[in-house]
Motif scaffolding. Structure first.
Motif, PDB file in Angstrom:
ATOM      1  N   ASP A   1     -30.284 -11.099  16.486  1.00 18.77           N
ATOM      2  CA  ASP A   1     -29.885 -12.230  15.984  1.00 18.77           C
ATOM      3  C   ASP A   1     -28.838 -11.728  14.752  1.00 18.77           C
ATOM      4  OD1 ASP A   1     -31.085 -14.092  17.407  1.00 18.77           O
ATOM      5  OD2 ASP A   1     -33.127 -13.442  16.554  1.00 18.77           O
ATOM      6  N   ILE A   2     -29.164 -10.627  13.989  1.00 25.18           N
ATOM      7  CA  ILE A   2     -28.319 -10.182  12.565  1.00 25.18           C
ATOM      8  C   ILE A   2     -26.996  -9.809  13.410  1.00 25.18           C
ATOM      9  CG2 ILE A   2     -28.089  -8.357  10.971  1.00 25.18           C
ATOM     10  CD1 ILE A   2     -31.243  -8.791  10.815  1.00 25.18           C
ATOM     11  N   LEU A   3     -26.935  -9.129  14.518  1.00 26.50           N
ATOM     12  CA  LEU A   3     -25.704  -8.612  15.164  1.00 26.50           C
ATOM     13  C   LEU A   3     -24.938  -9.782  15.587  1.00 26.50           C
ATOM     14  CD1 LEU A   3     -24.064  -6.224  16.379  1.00 26.50           C
ATOM     15  CD2 LEU A   3     -25.162  -6.551  18.568  1.00 26.50           C
ATOM     16  N   LEU A   4     -25.378 -10.891  16.119  1.00 27.13           N
ATOM     17  CA  LEU A   4     -24.614 -11.983  16.325  1.00 27.13           C
ATOM     18  C   LEU A   4     -24.214 -12.684  15.186  1.00 27.13           C
ATOM     19  CD1 LEU A   4     -26.597 -13.797  19.328  1.00 27.13           C
ATOM     20  CD2 LEU A   4     -24.187 -12.972  19.396  1.00 27.13           C
ATOM     21  N   TRP A   5     -24.947 -12.691  14.298  1.00 23.52           N
ATOM     22  CA  TRP A   5     -24.760 -13.637  12.924  1.00 23.52           C
ATOM     23  C   TRP A   5     -23.572 -13.035  12.250  1.00 23.52           C
ATOM     24  CZ3 TRP A   5     -27.303 -13.025   7.915  1.00 23.52           C
ATOM     25  CH2 TRP A   5     -26.933 -13.929   6.685  1.00 23.52           C
ATOM     26  N   GLN A   6     -23.699 -11.733  11.944  1.00 21.13           N
ATOM     27  CA  GLN A   6     -22.769 -10.927  11.259  1.00 21.13           C
ATOM     28  C   GLN A   6     -21.300 -10.697  12.024  1.00 21.13           C
ATOM     29  OE1 GLN A   6     -22.509 -10.237   7.942  1.00 21.13           O
ATOM     30  NE2 GLN A   6     -24.715 -10.968   7.725  1.00 21.13           N
ATOM     31  N   THR A   7     -21.443 -10.448  13.411  1.00 20.58           N
ATOM     32  CA  THR A   7     -20.082 -10.095  13.927  1.00 20.58           C
ATOM     33  C   THR A   7     -19.667 -11.145  14.962  1.00 20.58           C
ATOM     34  OG1 THR A   7     -21.253  -8.910  15.875  1.00 20.58           O
ATOM     35  CG2 THR A   7     -20.760  -7.852  13.886  1.00 20.58           C
ATOM     36  N   GLY A   8     -20.527 -11.997  15.434  1.00 21.31           N
ATOM     37  CA  GLY A   8     -20.308 -13.134  16.524  1.00 21.31           C
ATOM     38  C   GLY A   8     -20.174 -12.463  17.807  1.00 21.31           C
ATOM     39  N   ARG A   9     -20.783 -11.020  18.124  1.00 22.63           N
ATOM     40  CA  ARG A   9     -20.614 -10.302  19.312  1.00 22.63           C
ATOM     41  C   ARG A   9     -22.343  -9.833  19.438  1.00 22.63           C
ATOM     42  NH1 ARG A   9     -14.898  -8.828  19.961  1.00 22.63           N
ATOM     43  NH2 ARG A   9     -15.794  -7.684  21.670  1.00 22.63           N
ATOM     44  N   ALA A  10     -22.294  -9.525  20.829  1.00 14.80           N
ATOM     45  CA  ALA A  10     -23.336  -8.812  21.179  1.00 14.80           C
ATOM     46  C   ALA A  10     -23.079  -7.710  22.077  1.00 14.80           C
ATOM     47  CB  ALA A  10     -24.550  -9.625  21.895  1.00 14.80           C
ATOM     48  N   ASP A  11     -22.242  -6.770  21.714  1.00 15.55           N
ATOM     49  CA  ASP A  11     -21.566  -5.855  22.701  1.00 15.55           C
ATOM     50  C   ASP A  11     -21.345  -4.670  21.606  1.00 15.55           C
ATOM     51  OD1 ASP A  11     -19.158  -6.258  21.020  1.00 15.55           O
ATOM     52  OD2 ASP A  11     -18.222  -7.157  22.859  1.00 15.55           O
ATOM     53  N   SER A  12     -20.838  -3.555  22.510  1.00 16.48           N
ATOM     54  CA  SER A  12     -20.616  -2.288  21.524  1.00 16.48           C
ATOM     55  C   SER A  12     -19.603  -2.200  20.376  1.00 16.48           C
ATOM     56  CB  SER A  12     -20.098  -1.065  22.501  1.00 16.48           C
ATOM     57  OG  SER A  12     -18.799  -1.433  22.913  1.00 16.48           O
ATOM     58  N   LEU A  13     -18.586  -2.880  20.551  1.00 19.02           N
ATOM     59  CA  LEU A  13     -17.695  -3.306  19.362  1.00 19.02           C
ATOM     60  C   LEU A  13     -18.339  -4.048  18.172  1.00 19.02           C
ATOM     61  CD1 LEU A  13     -14.664  -4.813  21.455  1.00 19.02           C
ATOM     62  CD2 LEU A  13     -14.732  -2.248  20.351  1.00 19.02           C
ATOM     63  N   GLY A  14     -19.254  -4.971  18.546  1.00 18.82           N
ATOM     64  CA  GLY A  14     -20.366  -5.518  17.515  1.00 18.82           C
ATOM     65  C   GLY A  14     -20.975  -4.599  16.668  1.00 18.82           C
ATOM     66  N   VAL A  15     -21.707  -3.799  17.654  1.00 15.17           N
ATOM     67  CA  VAL A  15     -22.417  -2.538  16.992  1.00 15.17           C
ATOM     68  C   VAL A  15     -21.717  -1.738  16.037  1.00 15.17           C
ATOM     69  CG1 VAL A  15     -23.693  -0.428  17.872  1.00 15.17           C
ATOM     70  CG2 VAL A  15     -24.091  -2.468  19.010  1.00 15.17           C
ATOM     71  N   ASP A  16     -20.446  -1.181  16.402  1.00 17.65           N
ATOM     72  CA  ASP A  16     -19.636  -0.505  15.532  1.00 17.65           C
ATOM     73  C   ASP A  16     -19.356  -1.342  14.429  1.00 17.65           C
ATOM     74  OD1 ASP A  16     -19.760   1.455  17.579  1.00 17.65           O
ATOM     75  OD2 ASP A  16     -17.935   1.084  18.359  1.00 17.65           O
ATOM     76  N   GLU A  17     -19.105  -2.501  14.350  1.00 10.83           N
ATOM     77  CA  GLU A  17     -18.648  -3.312  13.360  1.00 10.83           C
ATOM     78  C   GLU A  17     -19.537  -3.514  12.224  1.00 10.83           C
ATOM     79  OE1 GLU A  17     -17.018  -7.991  12.474  1.00 10.83           O
ATOM     80  OE2 GLU A  17     -16.705  -7.301  14.515  1.00 10.83           O
ATOM     81  N   LEU A  18     -20.760  -3.713  13.041  1.00  5.61           N
ATOM     82  CA  LEU A  18     -22.103  -3.943  11.935  1.00  5.61           C
ATOM     83  C   LEU A  18     -22.384  -2.742  11.308  1.00  5.61           C
ATOM     84  CD1 LEU A  18     -24.056  -5.958  10.611  1.00  5.61           C
ATOM     85  CD2 LEU A  18     -25.444  -5.686  12.710  1.00  5.61           C
ATOM     86  N   ASN A  19     -22.476  -1.845  11.876  1.00  6.33           N
ATOM     87  CA  ASN A  19     -22.512  -0.209  11.149  1.00  6.33           C
ATOM     88  C   ASN A  19     -21.545  -0.140  10.120  1.00  6.33           C
ATOM     89  OD1 ASN A  19     -24.651  -0.067  12.973  1.00  6.33           O
ATOM     90  ND2 ASN A  19     -23.733   1.637  14.078  1.00  6.33           N
ATOM     91  N   LEU A  20     -20.372  -0.411  10.442  1.00  2.90           N
ATOM     92  CA  LEU A  20     -19.117  -0.130   9.352  1.00  2.90           C
ATOM     93  C   LEU A  20     -19.234  -1.170   8.339  1.00  2.90           C
ATOM     94  CD1 LEU A  20     -16.421   1.197   8.964  1.00  2.90           C
ATOM     95  CD2 LEU A  20     -15.216  -0.596   9.988  1.00  2.90           C
ATOM     96  N   ARG A  21     -20.020  -1.959   8.464  1.00  2.00           N
ATOM     97  CA  ARG A  21     -20.224  -3.016   7.015  1.00  2.00           C
ATOM     98  C   ARG A  21     -20.896  -2.321   6.142  1.00  2.00           C
ATOM     99  NH1 ARG A  21     -21.441  -9.120   6.383  1.00  2.00           N
ATOM    100  NH2 ARG A  21     -21.709  -9.212   4.108  1.00  2.00           N
ATOM    101  N   PHE A  22     -21.927  -1.370   6.304  1.00  2.00           N
ATOM    102  CA  PHE A  22     -22.737  -0.681   5.416  1.00  2.00           C
ATOM    103  C   PHE A  22     -21.863   0.497   4.993  1.00  2.00           C
ATOM    104  CE2 PHE A  22     -24.967   3.129   4.207  1.00  2.00           C
ATOM    105  CZ  PHE A  22     -25.987   2.476   3.034  1.00  2.00           C
ATOM    106  N   TRP A  23     -21.322   1.359   5.835  1.00  2.00           N
ATOM    107  CA  TRP A  23     -20.331   2.399   5.438  1.00  2.00           C
ATOM    108  C   TRP A  23     -19.461   2.147   4.535  1.00  2.00           C
ATOM    109  CZ3 TRP A  23     -23.651   6.405   5.031  1.00  2.00           C
ATOM    110  CH2 TRP A  23     -24.549   6.237   5.988  1.00  2.00           C
ATOM    111  N   ARG A  24     -18.637   1.052   4.735  1.00  2.00           N
ATOM    112  CA  ARG A  24     -17.697   0.593   4.121  1.00  2.00           C
ATOM    113  C   ARG A  24     -17.910   0.396   2.649  1.00  2.00           C
ATOM    114  NH1 ARG A  24     -16.382  -3.727   6.487  1.00  2.00           N
ATOM    115  NH2 ARG A  24     -14.901  -2.488   8.167  1.00  2.00           N
ATOM    116  N   GLN A  25     -19.084  -0.339   2.523  1.00  2.00           N
ATOM    117  CA  GLN A  25     -19.484  -0.598   1.077  1.00  2.00           C
ATOM    118  C   GLN A  25     -20.239   0.761   0.441  1.00  2.00           C
ATOM    119  OE1 GLN A  25     -19.988  -3.371  -0.831  1.00  2.00           O
ATOM    120  NE2 GLN A  25     -22.103  -3.592  -1.554  1.00  2.00           N
ATOM    121  N   PHE A  26     -20.947   1.462   1.212  1.00  2.00           N
ATOM    122  CA  PHE A  26     -21.612   2.587   0.594  1.00  2.00           C
ATOM    123  C   PHE A  26     -20.427   3.602   0.054  1.00  2.00           C
ATOM    124  CE2 PHE A  26     -24.225   6.518   0.646  1.00  2.00           C
ATOM    125  CZ  PHE A  26     -25.368   6.159  -0.104  1.00  2.00           C
ATOM    126  N   GLY A  27     -19.446   3.737   0.820  1.00  4.31           N
ATOM    127  CA  GLY A  27     -18.416   4.767   0.479  1.00  4.31           C
ATOM    128  C   GLY A  27     -17.614   4.400  -0.724  1.00  4.31           C
TER     129      GLY A  27
END
Length: 536
Positions: free
Chosen positions: A422-448
């Motif tokens: 649900d968090i993947l869908l909510w944050q990216t609007g997707r449920a595929d590998s592109l959504g996975v990468d986009e959601l992972n990147l959200r943290f690292w973009r901020q943390f960086g």
């Protein structure tokens, strides 16, 4: 209606003109008068203080202060009183130093002339447990006669797009009921928004007797505009149910999420005295919850981000209070048990501001700030560390690659944590590998973007974590590459994400206590782990 078993709460008056409350208080409270010459005695169970320190058994007590009380002349005693649990005579002229401490502690001025009125206030607003109920999105039923477009976004929300007509019509209802125990004041708060068009949304609340006859006692209609703040429901002298229905007229797009019922403390706070709501105005009015306790007013400010929690309320209040320092607990009641503290830019800015304002109130700087969390809470602690530059970050079972956590739901951990999808869908609007990468990147973009040159990290993790198996390794590598001299304390435990919570919490508390001792000159800690350390 969720809420832990309640213990009797002491209402303690130290000296001064006695206020006869005993006959007016509910059975949940016990009135106790302590003379000015008997309040500090380590051997007397009736004395709330020992060597000017508040005894552990009185941490949940309510203190009543009237003219002539010794508390009005002893700063050390007042500094040890529990926050939000002080009631004092509004007619007192307080010494400046006492007045400042009362303000920091959230003390409430009241009239003591009418003991029955004082007791009524205590009975209604100072009950022990935090109590709330969530009507989940899963129980939302579309009205069978509504045949226009409806779109479901996982377990996050329903979107209705239609011309609803000029007359208001029912479009949905919750299958489950809100529960109002006898004599309790509850509030009602839905997650809903109009995203486009000219639509008027209203909620009809059917108050139904729980006596076998299902008599409708009242029908209450409130527009969405009127429900931007929690609505106080009627108080009944018997158990009552609340059926929630949704109505609309006009044309446009509506989004619906969960509904919340919470026992009200009126103006004392949300769920707990001192609790506050941070509202995401761009996401259905969903919210984060913030609780601040000034503790002993000495550095540091400890901020704890709650883990995944399906019950309404704050986590680990007792654990954080036992550290003695000022602290904040952040809660996330969205979806079924939390959405990892992400939100619109407005919501995230509001949370950073809330923490910074408490630092300013305490006259602390950011090097006197510790961010912490377990499991879901680790995301919040690490994510916001990039903006707050804390002295230290203490986390257990880190989760940072939320796209990967969702991906692991399919094969590695089927059915283990479906909210991740649900968090993947909510944050990216997707449920595929592109959504996975986009959601992972959200943290690292901020943390960086964070500067952690002077931040200590204490991280305990599970070596075979089936949620985010590479979180610690990537965190460690990233920190060391960017800040070669950064201090990282760590320990790995054998097992999957939920296999050794006690071991994780024990190390987490040990590192917390060591930081307080070595970096802030606090007393050397006793490392005995409390029972149920993260429960309310």
């Amino acid at each position: 209606m969720a809420g832990g078993a309640q213990k009797m709460i002491d209402v303690v008056q130290v000296g001064g003109l006695k206020v006869p409350l005993a006959s007016h208080l509910s059975p949940d409270f016990e009135y106790q008068y302590v003379a000015n010459d008997h309040y500090d005695d380590a051997t007397d169970k009736q004395a709330p203080f020992a060597n000017q320190l508040l005894k552990q058994t009185y941490q949940t007590a309510i203190f009543l202060v009237s003219a002539g009380s010794a508390l009005l002349t002893d700063l050390a005693l007042v500094q040890n009183l529990p926050a939000y649990q002080i009631l004092y005579d509004q007619n007192l002229t307080l010494p400046a130093a006492i007045a400042a401490l009362f303000e920091q502690k959230g003390a409430q001025p009241i009239s003591l002339r009418d003991p029955a009125a004082v007791a009524k206030l205590i009975n209604q607003d100072y009950f022990g447990s935090q109590m709330g109920q969530k009507l989940l999105f899963d129980d939302l039923i579309i009205e069978p006669t509504f045949l226009e477009d409806v779109h479901q976004m996982g377990h996050n929300r329903l979107t209705f797009a239609a011309s609803f007509g000029q007359q208001s019509r029912q479009i949905a209802s919750w299958e489950s009921f809100g529960t109002l125990p006898a004599d309790w004041q509850l509030t009602f708060l839905p997650e809903a928004t109009v995203t486009s068009g000219d639509v008027e949304v209203s909620f009809k609340l059917y108050m139904i007797s729980y006596d076998g006859r299902n008599t409708i006692k009242a029908v209450i209609t409130k527009t969405l505009a009127e429900l931007q703040v929690p609505f106080a429901l009627p108080v009944y002298n018997e158990l009552t149910l609340c059926k929630v229905t949704v109505w609309a007229r006009g044309a446009g797009v509506i989004r619906l999420g969960n509904c919340h019922f919470r026992r009200s403390r009126h103006d004392r706070g949300e769920l707990m005295a001192g609790g506050q709501r941070l509202v995401d105005r761009q996401n259905m009015g969903s919210e984060l919850l913030v609780y601040f306790n000034p503790g002993d007013l000495k550095p540091p400010l400890n901020v704890y981000f709650s883990g995944y929690r399906e019950a309404e309320g704050f986590e680990a209040i007792f654990m954080m209070r036992n550290l003695s320092s000022p602290f904040m607990v952040i809660g996330d009641p969205r979806i079924s048990g939390g959405a990892f503290y992400m939100g619109s830019q407005q919501l995230e800015d509001d949370l950073v501001r809330a923490i910074q304002e408490r630092l300013d109130q305490l006259h602390f700087n950011n090097d006197q700030l510790i961010l912490s969390g377990l499991s879901m809470g680790t995301y919040g602690a690490l994510y916001y560390a990039a903006r707050l530059k804390p002295h230290a970050v203490v986390v257990g079972k880190p989760l940072v690659n939320l796209g990967t956590v969702a991906k692991n739901e399919r094969i590695k951990r089927p059915g283990g944590f479906p909210t991740s999808l649900d968090i993947l869908l909510w944050q990216t609007g997707r449920a595929d590998s592109l959504g996975v990468d986009e959601l992972n990147l959200r943290f690292w973009r901020q943390f960086g973007q964070g500067n952690f040159e002077n931040t200590t990290f204490a991280i305990t993790y599970m070596k075979e974590d089936d949620y985010d198996g590479e979180a610690f390794q990537v965190l460690f590598r990233t920190l060391r590459q960017r800040f070669p001299n950064v201090k990282v304390l760590y320990k790995g435990l054998t097992g999957r994400h939920n296999d050794d919570t006690n071991g994780i919490v024990k190390w987490f508390l040990a590192q917390y206590n060591n930081l307080l001792w070595t970096d802030f000159n606090r007393p050397r800690p006793r490392l005995k782990m409390p029972e149920n350390p993260t429960s309310e």
